[in-house]
Scaffold this active site. Structure first.
Site, PDB file in Angstrom:
ATOM      1  N   ARG A  52       0.805  -1.217   0.000  1.00 25.43           N
ATOM      2  CA  ARG A  52       0.000   0.000   0.000  1.00 25.43           C
ATOM      3  C   ARG A  52       0.841   1.272   0.000  1.00 25.43           C
ATOM      4  NH1 ARG A  52      -3.068  -3.636   2.091  1.00 25.43           N
ATOM      5  NH2 ARG A  52      -1.202  -4.129   3.275  1.00 25.43           N
ATOM      6  N   THR A  53       1.828   1.308   0.884  1.00 24.32           N
ATOM      7  CA  THR A  53       2.536   2.566   1.049  1.00 24.32           C
ATOM      8  C   THR A  53       3.219   2.969  -0.255  1.00 24.32           C
ATOM      9  OG1 THR A  53       2.858   2.063   3.377  1.00 24.32           O
ATOM     10  CG2 THR A  53       4.230   3.801   2.451  1.00 24.32           C
ATOM     11  N   LYS A  81      25.653  -4.340  -2.422  1.00 27.97           N
ATOM     12  CA  LYS A  81      27.109  -4.313  -2.606  1.00 27.97           C
ATOM     13  C   LYS A  81      27.779  -3.555  -1.479  1.00 27.97           C
ATOM     14  CE  LYS A  81      26.447  -3.825  -7.596  1.00 27.97           C
ATOM     15  NZ  LYS A  81      26.628  -2.819  -8.663  1.00 27.97           N
ATOM     16  N   ARG A 103      11.678   3.748   2.793  1.00 28.62           N
ATOM     17  CA  ARG A 103      11.310   2.776   3.840  1.00 28.62           C
ATOM     18  C   ARG A 103      12.558   1.958   4.140  1.00 28.62           C
ATOM     19  NH1 ARG A 103       6.082  -1.022   4.319  1.00 28.62           N
ATOM     20  NH2 ARG A 103       5.288   1.014   4.970  1.00 28.62           N
ATOM     21  N   HIS A 131       6.051   6.267  11.300  1.00 29.51           N
ATOM     22  CA  HIS A 131       5.447   6.094   9.973  1.00 29.51           C
ATOM     23  C   HIS A 131       4.450   7.253   9.790  1.00 29.51           C
ATOM     24  CE1 HIS A 131       3.926   4.392   6.389  1.00 29.51           C
ATOM     25  NE2 HIS A 131       3.682   3.153   6.773  1.00 29.51           N
TER      26      HIS A 131
HETATM   27  C1  NCD Z   1       2.405  -0.894   8.343  1.00 34.63           C
HETATM   28  C2  NCD Z   1       3.895  -0.751   8.353  1.00 34.63           C
HETATM   29  O1  NCD Z   1       4.573  -1.054   7.358  1.00 34.63           O
HETATM   30  O2  NCD Z   1       4.395  -0.276   9.356  1.00 34.63           O
HETATM   31  N1  NCD Z   1       1.917  -1.077   7.046  1.00 34.63           N
HETATM   32  C3  NCD Z   1       1.580   0.045   6.330  1.00 34.63           C
HETATM   33  O3  NCD Z   1       2.403   0.831   5.939  1.00 34.63           O
HETATM   34  N2  NCD Z   1       0.289   0.269   6.122  1.00 34.63           N
HETATM   35  C4  NCD Z   1       1.878  -1.854   9.320  1.00 34.63           C
HETATM   36  C5  NCD Z   1       2.383  -3.250   9.343  1.00 34.63           C
HETATM   37  O4  NCD Z   1       3.219  -3.669   8.542  1.00 34.63           O
HETATM   38  O5  NCD Z   1       1.925  -3.993  10.212  1.00 34.63           O
END
Ligand code: NCD
Length: 441
Positions: A52-53, A81, A103, A131
């Protein structure tokens, strides 16, 4: 100056409220914004899995008329590397892209990226730390459904230790004067640094709450109750020191973050279903989840009007459109940014101890990152990592000028000049660095 979104505290309340109005417009006319960022490129750098993100960021950028370059699996990039995060973001941010979405599995990684990149950096999750864009989606959803945030009673449940989504969400809820109730799985309580930050920066003071009220949700887990320090007439329960919750506005459920568990850690299986939410206090309780869900929410809730999780996810695109347009300087929110942080004393350098968190970015990329701590208190001495925020209480505190060390709770520590502070994890380390005990008077 560029604006980064590393923490949810990088946006002021006024900016978030103004952003929500922009999101409303984007939802009303989703395809009419391609004039906002043509010729602009977003780079997604994902060192951890995401559905999703990443896809909602990329869809949002396309809806703004911009382009996207994507390293969806950094294991297939030069990181494998041995390239440092700093080098990657220096090249990708600027020469290749006008904004970076990162991320990363290490806490504090987004802070490092923001320092080294010349373009805005958006934190799409740094380890178990924060987040912030998920939080803006969550907050927007709650705001849209309930008409506001102030005075709402919101339960954060499950893995509160490793869930970065609830850390950012707790700060935001507290800043908007919601009442936050924590129901962690045993052993997965909210980290101390989060509690401290809620108390010191968001003005929320923890109170204990009888856990029995929540047995149907989370067994006998302990609950901590936060209530605004400066009571507002609209906020509930501000006078009471023990509170029985009679209604709940939202229940935020998290997935046990198994990929971050230490050896020996295991999560209980708690499952929220229609049955668990049949009581009167849950009549208007929205069930929230950042997704992906594993077993925490029964599928029998999906059709229930109280389930909010798919709406939260759907709003990811317009929310990120508004955020991107703002960070790229393409919309003016007409709201003041957060006031500059009160600059606390900093301890910097390779002398002495490093961050004790094994998954802090300064631990993992120590070849170029020096340990850096913010001093939280002088007596007794306490500090926190400037990147991952882990609380640090050194055994000894030294003075780099006199080469003398003191116990961390000694009143002599107060007299050391900030630029001379050195933190030690043990006496051995202090002596090994050429420091000696203070002479007894
Ligand atoms: C979350 C995350 O990656 O922190 N997912 C997200 O971005 N919607 C929650 C999770 O992974 O549990």
């Amino acid at each position: 100056v560029k604006r980064d979104l590393v923490s949810v505290d990088d946006l002021s309340n006024a900016e978030i409220v103004a952003l929500f109005r922009t999101v409303d417009e984007m939802i009303a006319r989703p395809r009419e914004w391609t004039h906002l960022a043509p010729g602009t490129i977003l780079a997604s750098l994902f060192y951890e899995p995401s559905t999703r993100t990443r896809l909602s960021f990329e869809a949002a950028m396309h809806r703004l008329g911009g382009g996207v370059v994507s390293a969806a699996d950094m294991r297939s990039s030069s990181a494998s590397k041995g390239e440092s995060l700093a080098d990657t973001v220096r090249v990708v941010g600027g020469a290749y892209a006008d904004l970076l979405v990162l991320r990363h599995p290490a806490e504090g990684a987004a802070r490092v990226a923001a320092r080294y990149a010349s373009v805005p950096v958006v934190n799409a999750g740094d380890g178990s730390h924060e987040h912030p864009t998920q939080t803006i989606c969550d907050l927007y959803s709650l705001h849209a459904e309930k008409g506001g945030i102030e005075g709402l009673d919101v339960v954060l449940s499950g893995d509160l230790k490793y869930s970065r989504t609830v850390h950012s969400f707790a700060y935001a809820l507290a800043r908007f004067r919601a009442n936050v109730v924590l129901i962690p799985h045993r052993g997965f309580e909210m980290p101390e640094y989060v509690i401290r930050r809620l108390r010191e920066r968001c003005g929320n003071e923890p109170q204990r709450l009888e856990a029995d009220d929540f047995r149907s949700i989370a067994g006998s887990a302990d609950a901590v109750y936060f209530t605004p320090q400066r009571p507002h007439q609209l906020s509930l329960f501000t006078e009471a020191d023990r509170v029985a919750i009679s209604k709940l506005d939202a229940l935020y459920v998290t997935r046990p973050q198994r990929e971050r568990f230490l050896e020996g850690e295991s999560a209980p299986s708690v499952r929220i279903d229609r049955e668990a939410l049949s009581g009167a206090r849950f009549k208007d309780t929205f069930v929230m989840h950042p997704l992906p869900r594993v077993n925490e929410i029964s599928y029998d809730l999906d059709q229930d009007p109280r389930s909010l999780y798919f709406k939260q996810a759907a709003r990811g695109v317009p929310v990120r459109m508004a955020l991107l347009a703002f960070l790229l300087g393409r919309v003016d929110l007409g709201a003041a940014p957060p006031p500059p942080e009160l600059s606390s004393e900093r301890v910097r350098g390779r002398l002495g101890m490093g961050c004790p968190n094994a998954t802090c970015i300064t631990t993992l990329e120590s070849n170029y990152l020096e340990p850096e701590f913010l001093v939280d208190s002088r007596a007794p001495f306490a500090a926190s990592c400037a990147f991952c925020e882990t609380s640090v209480v050194p055994v000894l505190v030294g003075c780099a000028s006199t080469r003398v060390f003191h116990r961390h709770n000694s009143s002599d520590v107060r007299r050391i000049k900030a630029e001379h502070l050195v933190l030690f994890a043990s006496e051995e380390q202090a002596r090994g660095s050429g420091f000696a005990a203070a002479a007894r008077p």
